[in-house]
Design a protein around this motif. Sequence first.
Motif, PDB file in Angstrom:
ATOM      1  N   ALA A 590     -43.264  59.031  84.503  1.00 50.99           N
ATOM      2  CA  ALA A 590     -42.370  58.345  85.435  1.00 50.99           C
ATOM      3  C   ALA A 590     -41.527  57.351  84.670  1.00 50.99           C
ATOM      4  CB  ALA A 590     -43.177  57.633  86.524  1.00 50.99           C
ATOM      5  N   SER A 591     -40.301  57.130  85.119  1.00 47.88           N
ATOM      6  CA  SER A 591     -39.410  56.133  84.527  1.00 47.88           C
ATOM      7  C   SER A 591     -39.433  54.879  85.393  1.00 47.88           C
ATOM      8  CB  SER A 591     -37.985  56.668  84.430  1.00 47.88           C
ATOM      9  OG  SER A 591     -37.913  57.744  83.528  1.00 47.88           O
ATOM     10  N   ILE A 592     -39.678  53.750  84.779  1.00 50.50           N
ATOM     11  CA  ILE A 592     -39.731  52.492  85.522  1.00 50.50           C
ATOM     12  C   ILE A 592     -38.854  51.449  84.834  1.00 50.50           C
ATOM     13  CG2 ILE A 592     -42.076  52.984  86.333  1.00 50.50           C
ATOM     14  CD1 ILE A 592     -43.070  50.845  84.337  1.00 50.50           C
ATOM     15  N   LEU A 593     -38.367  50.482  85.635  1.00 51.93           N
ATOM     16  CA  LEU A 593     -37.577  49.363  85.123  1.00 51.93           C
ATOM     17  C   LEU A 593     -38.247  48.073  85.585  1.00 51.93           C
ATOM     18  CD1 LEU A 593     -35.454  51.828  85.738  1.00 51.93           C
ATOM     19  CD2 LEU A 593     -33.749  50.080  85.256  1.00 51.93           C
ATOM     20  N   PRO A 594     -39.143  47.490  84.768  1.00 50.86           N
ATOM     21  CA  PRO A 594     -39.827  46.249  85.179  1.00 50.86           C
ATOM     22  C   PRO A 594     -38.829  45.128  85.428  1.00 50.86           C
ATOM     23  CG  PRO A 594     -40.919  47.252  83.294  1.00 50.86           C
ATOM     24  CD  PRO A 594     -39.633  47.979  83.468  1.00 50.86           C
ATOM     25  N   GLU A 595     -39.097  44.346  86.442  1.00 50.71           N
ATOM     26  CA  GLU A 595     -38.217  43.243  86.831  1.00 50.71           C
ATOM     27  C   GLU A 595     -38.151  42.193  85.725  1.00 50.71           C
ATOM     28  OE1 GLU A 595     -37.480  40.524  90.835  1.00 50.71           O
ATOM     29  OE2 GLU A 595     -39.489  41.279  90.379  1.00 50.71           O
ATOM     30  N   ASN A 596     -36.930  41.786  85.382  1.00 48.06           N
ATOM     31  CA  ASN A 596     -36.660  40.715  84.399  1.00 48.06           C
ATOM     32  C   ASN A 596     -37.083  41.071  82.978  1.00 48.06           C
ATOM     33  OD1 ASN A 596     -35.683  39.041  86.486  1.00 48.06           O
ATOM     34  ND2 ASN A 596     -37.768  38.297  86.916  1.00 48.06           N
ATOM     35  N   PHE A 597     -37.286  42.339  82.694  1.00 42.05           N
ATOM     36  CA  PHE A 597     -37.635  42.730  81.324  1.00 42.05           C
ATOM     37  C   PHE A 597     -36.383  43.206  80.604  1.00 42.05           C
ATOM     38  CE2 PHE A 597     -39.107  45.620  77.997  1.00 42.05           C
ATOM     39  CZ  PHE A 597     -40.087  44.853  77.398  1.00 42.05           C
ATOM     40  N   SER A 605     -34.701  52.064  80.673  1.00 43.95           N
ATOM     41  CA  SER A 605     -35.957  52.191  81.411  1.00 43.95           C
ATOM     42  C   SER A 605     -37.067  52.596  80.444  1.00 43.95           C
ATOM     43  CB  SER A 605     -35.828  53.220  82.537  1.00 43.95           C
ATOM     44  OG  SER A 605     -35.623  54.515  82.003  1.00 43.95           O
ATOM     45  N   ALA A 606     -38.286  52.554  80.945  1.00 41.56           N
ATOM     46  CA  ALA A 606     -39.457  52.931  80.148  1.00 41.56           C
ATOM     47  C   ALA A 606     -40.119  54.136  80.784  1.00 41.56           C
ATOM     48  CB  ALA A 606     -40.446  51.772  80.072  1.00 41.56           C
ATOM     49  N   ASN A 607     -40.595  55.012  79.943  1.00 39.31           N
ATOM     50  CA  ASN A 607     -41.329  56.176  80.434  1.00 39.31           C
ATOM     51  C   ASN A 607     -42.815  55.911  80.286  1.00 39.31           C
ATOM     52  OD1 ASN A 607     -40.075  58.254  81.699  1.00 39.31           O
ATOM     53  ND2 ASN A 607     -40.229  59.687  80.010  1.00 39.31           N
ATOM     54  N   VAL A 608     -43.553  56.089  81.346  1.00 36.04           N
ATOM     55  CA  VAL A 608     -44.992  55.859  81.345  1.00 36.04           C
ATOM     56  C   VAL A 608     -45.681  57.062  81.971  1.00 36.04           C
ATOM     57  CG1 VAL A 608     -44.700  53.356  81.501  1.00 36.04           C
ATOM     58  CG2 VAL A 608     -44.938  54.701  83.606  1.00 36.04           C
ATOM     59  N   GLN A 657     -49.174  36.600  81.807  1.00 35.46           N
ATOM     60  CA  GLN A 657     -48.903  36.393  83.225  1.00 35.46           C
ATOM     61  C   GLN A 657     -49.813  37.296  84.042  1.00 35.46           C
ATOM     62  OE1 GLN A 657     -44.608  36.330  84.357  1.00 35.46           O
ATOM     63  NE2 GLN A 657     -44.199  36.731  82.186  1.00 35.46           N
ATOM     64  N   ASP A 658     -49.879  37.003  85.329  1.00 37.11           N
ATOM     65  CA  ASP A 658     -50.603  37.874  86.249  1.00 37.11           C
ATOM     66  C   ASP A 658     -49.622  38.912  86.778  1.00 37.11           C
ATOM     67  OD1 ASP A 658     -52.208  39.122  88.040  1.00 37.11           O
ATOM     68  OD2 ASP A 658     -52.715  37.334  89.208  1.00 37.11           O
ATOM     69  N   ALA A 659     -49.880  40.200  86.457  1.00 40.89           N
ATOM     70  CA  ALA A 659     -48.947  41.250  86.863  1.00 40.89           C
ATOM     71  C   ALA A 659     -48.997  41.532  88.360  1.00 40.89           C
ATOM     72  CB  ALA A 659     -49.257  42.539  86.094  1.00 40.89           C
ATOM     73  N   VAL A 660     -50.069  41.117  89.052  1.00 43.21           N
ATOM     74  CA  VAL A 660     -50.171  41.346  90.489  1.00 43.21           C
ATOM     75  C   VAL A 660     -49.049  40.584  91.202  1.00 43.21           C
ATOM     76  CG1 VAL A 660     -51.601  41.059  92.550  1.00 43.21           C
ATOM     77  CG2 VAL A 660     -52.643  41.736  90.374  1.00 43.21           C
ATOM     78  N   GLY A 661     -48.308  41.293  92.017  1.00 44.49           N
ATOM     79  CA  GLY A 661     -47.172  40.709  92.710  1.00 44.49           C
ATOM     80  C   GLY A 661     -45.852  40.949  92.010  1.00 44.49           C
ATOM     81  N   LYS A 662     -45.890  41.393  90.748  1.00 44.95           N
ATOM     82  CA  LYS A 662     -44.649  41.724  90.027  1.00 44.95           C
ATOM     83  C   LYS A 662     -44.104  43.053  90.545  1.00 44.95           C
ATOM     84  CE  LYS A 662     -45.207  38.137  87.361  1.00 44.95           C
ATOM     85  NZ  LYS A 662     -44.371  36.936  87.514  1.00 44.95           N
ATOM     86  N   ASP A 667     -37.115  54.986  88.358  1.00 42.81           N
ATOM     87  CA  ASP A 667     -36.096  55.924  87.841  1.00 42.81           C
ATOM     88  C   ASP A 667     -34.848  55.235  87.285  1.00 42.81           C
ATOM     89  OD1 ASP A 667     -37.687  58.125  88.438  1.00 42.81           O
ATOM     90  OD2 ASP A 667     -36.934  58.180  90.495  1.00 42.81           O
ATOM     91  N   SER A 668     -34.205  54.356  88.039  1.00 42.38           N
ATOM     92  CA  SER A 668     -32.928  53.792  87.581  1.00 42.38           C
ATOM     93  C   SER A 668     -32.736  52.402  88.168  1.00 42.38           C
ATOM     94  CB  SER A 668     -31.764  54.705  87.988  1.00 42.38           C
ATOM     95  OG  SER A 668     -31.626  54.728  89.400  1.00 42.38           O
ATOM     96  N   ARG A 669     -31.598  51.776  87.826  1.00 39.60           N
ATOM     97  CA  ARG A 669     -31.317  50.435  88.328  1.00 39.60           C
ATOM     98  C   ARG A 669     -31.207  50.392  89.842  1.00 39.60           C
ATOM     99  NH1 ARG A 669     -26.230  49.000  84.428  1.00 39.60           N
ATOM    100  NH2 ARG A 669     -27.137  49.700  82.452  1.00 39.60           N
ATOM    101  N   ASN A 670     -30.828  51.514  90.429  1.00 38.94           N
ATOM    102  CA  ASN A 670     -30.673  51.574  91.881  1.00 38.94           C
ATOM    103  C   ASN A 670     -31.902  52.145  92.576  1.00 38.94           C
ATOM    104  OD1 ASN A 670     -27.989  50.602  91.654  1.00 38.94           O
ATOM    105  ND2 ASN A 670     -27.267  52.683  91.213  1.00 38.94           N
ATOM    106  N   GLY A 671     -32.981  52.339  91.795  1.00 37.41           N
ATOM    107  CA  GLY A 671     -34.195  52.883  92.382  1.00 37.41           C
ATOM    108  C   GLY A 671     -34.885  51.888  93.293  1.00 37.41           C
ATOM    109  N   LYS A 672     -35.867  52.374  94.030  1.00 36.08           N
ATOM    110  CA  LYS A 672     -36.580  51.523  94.978  1.00 36.08           C
ATOM    111  C   LYS A 672     -37.531  50.585  94.241  1.00 36.08           C
ATOM    112  CE  LYS A 672     -36.424  54.990  98.667  1.00 36.08           C
ATOM    113  NZ  LYS A 672     -37.221  55.835  99.581  1.00 36.08           N
ATOM    114  N   TRP A 673     -37.707  49.400  94.838  1.00 39.25           N
ATOM    115  CA  TRP A 673     -38.649  48.437  94.273  1.00 39.25           C
ATOM    116  C   TRP A 673     -40.073  48.849  94.600  1.00 39.25           C
ATOM    117  CZ3 TRP A 673     -37.565  45.187  90.646  1.00 39.25           C
ATOM    118  CH2 TRP A 673     -36.278  44.611  90.539  1.00 39.25           C
TER     119      TRP A 673
END
Length: 885
Positions: A590-597, A605-608, A657-662, A667-673
């Motif tokens: 899956a491709s993800i874009l972590p917030e503020n990274f 994006s990062a592939n995980v 940091q605590d990742a819970v709540g992040k 997929d992309s910048r316009n992907g769902k949170w």
Amino acid sequence: MKFRERREENLDREIRDYIEREIQENIEAGMTAEEARHAAMRKIGPIQNVKEDTRAVWGWIWFERLWQDVRIGYRMLRKNPGFTMVAVVSLAIGIGVNSAMFSFADALLLRPLPVLRPSEIVTVGSDSARDTLPDRLSFVSYRDYLDFRNQSKSFDGLVAFNLTTFGFTPQPGALPHMKMGMLVSGNFFRVLGVQPELGRGFRPEEDRVPGRDAVVVLGHAFWEKELAADGSIIGRRVRLNGVEFTVVGVAPERFTGMDQFVQPAFFVPAMMCSRIANNTTSNLLEARDQRVFTVKGRLKPGVTMAQAQAELAVVAKALERAYPETNRNQGAAVRTELEARYKQSPENAKLIGMLIALSAAVLLVACANIASLLLSRARVRGREIAVRLAIGAGRFRLIRQLLTESLLIALAGGLAGLAVGYAGIVFFRTLKIPTDLPVVFSIQLDQRVLVASLAISVLSVLFFGLAPAIQITRADVVSALKTAGADTPGRRRIWGRNLLVVGQVAASLVLLAVATLMFRGFRHDLLADQGFRRDHLMMMTFDPGLVHYSEEQTQRFFQQLVERTRLAPGVKSATLAETVPMDSTTVRGASILPENFQFPRATESANVLENTVDESYFDTLAVPIVRGRAFRTIDKAGAPLVAVVNQTLANHYWPNQDAVGKRFRMDSRNGKWVEIVGVARNGKYLFISEPPDIEYVYFPLAQHPKAQMTLMAESSGDAAGLASPMREVVRSLDANQPIYNVRTMEELFRIRAVSTPNFIVQTVGAMGLMGLVLSVVGLYGLVAYAASRQTREIGIRLAIGAQRSSVLGRVMRQGLVLALSGIGIGLVASFGAERLLNAIFSSGRTDRISYLLVAVVLLAVTALAAYIPARRASRVDPMRALRYE
């Protein structure tokens, strides 16, 4: 042969007639009979030279000389059966190991595609900064494929295909069976140059209208096995995923598909995927973000890969400008088949490289062994070579004769090596792949292996035959004629043999060290916590799309399946998961874009690795949640999207940091949170020796419905006893539902985490033992040779009062010095080998105990090899030794 004999007789007769005529003419000229004969012989010259010149005119003298060399070489080898046996067996081991390794590498990586002129075929794949998982690098969406095909001029044709599962029924009403088939573009058979054995391939019009032309070409093996090679199959109908297809052709036997591991049962036009797709929500023919097709093309004559790459890069840039949402940073890469396979599985390529390097080390040890034996025979053959040189034989001619003898040894060793290689192939075939899918790991002793074995045999002559041949023919003629024991004078007498033995010991230590390091490394990984439950788990996999379930029916089936399984007798808990730990055949990314990274430039994006599971997964598999929570029933469709990540992913993108709540986008910048609600402890996901930095994310099944899932049930007793109750649950829901991959977690773990590593360790260990045996033979032979050369000296020492123990120590000292030198060099080389192993298996361990164990064992074995001839030398009778020449 009779023709040659007759021609030789005619030549002798003509020479005699000529001499007789000359004698008669000389007598008539007034010479005496004796004078006439001498004059005739002076005129014609040496008879043998005349014959040689005549044969040269015939053009077969090279063959006659070769045949002469072969006969002499055969006689010499037959005269020394002990030497011949040791040399042939040594080389058979070296060549056999390399033949087996080539077969393994051929099946895993090197075998060419079974198509017309396979060297012209290249892979066209996506080249994106986002795609870091190897299995995503070659995939292209169907719409992008059409644009590449229509706009490029470098190819005679581009084809697209996708391996997928089908539910096959030969007639209506029959229970469907799961088969692997291939969705292909309409030009598939034409571009690849594959002519069906029966019927035809696909027509151009069958590649135009989605869902219209339900035609199928059967694979040859499937046609023979499932349909009894029915010659009247053309025109008959079969059902795939509930859709009726007309059989229009049967592929030829030699065409086994485009994947080296999976042989498709049939080929279906890609235009039919909308009617037979297991996932009815995906539109593979139109969605540019659905990159599931592999694309290959045939280059036009004269077009280079660089030219094709440049052209497709322009097309990819145009697509990026036209479709920024789906094609951002999506380039195009043109790769050879070998490059594509390496990109798909770099771990396999590294493993093959390591095994081939180790097998080459075994061959070098064998060649060094034979070279040492040949150098030892120089003393015995010194007078023979000197006599030949003295009577006019050329040095090059003698070297050729000696190389012919070596070639005979190599060919005999090559033939015997095929038997050793076949034994290795039989061992490789015991490797099991834990899946019910028709995955074939075809290791064969075929024509390619035979050619490789022949090439190795011929090349080995240069390694073990050339240097001894040159050194033997350098013998001083006068000294050699005086005594049969002439050898190279001074301290350089046996330096060549010493170096060879040191190299053998060093190489065998590297082989043994690698085997020991791998064994202890795998054992360490097995004893470590894997991060999930292995006992009391029964698993079975389902794909309702094979019986043409809709998405709604599929999710309802899975919900009822897990609920009823939890109520079955002997079941403590049950869960559904898309991917099972340690099963790499179902891995997803899956491709993800972590917030503020902040990603590096050109990476967005990062592939995980990802897995879709239900709310009982973490409890059933005993995967601890170290922070936050697991999934709950409230995480359903329509609710805020949530995920659970592993510790590595959390620490990477939210350090300290605590990742819970992040949150992260999909997929992309316009992907769902997606909000992170829990952090799971790290575990093993793909392989027992995988790198520790794998990033993993879990999604709830209710929010990410999947077409294929695995049911895992925890038992209160023996897990295997749940198979029948679970099957009964499935039958109560749908008696036609295919079930596959029925096994316990312990069985899967044993094959993936125990059997496969053991297979690798046993392979490397066997090569290490072979290298050890060969080096011991070499050391024993050298010490025995050195002792025999000192027999007279030993006799004198014993006669004047030397102790036998001192003689024993003196002879052993030479062998131990060589052994210690080899061990020292081998240890240094082993440090480098360990670094390569760590790179291959992504490990950072340093195991000094392995070096200590291997060094001690090797020293003990080599000491024994030196002790036996040394003891024999120390027990020699002084009187007999003094008479020894």
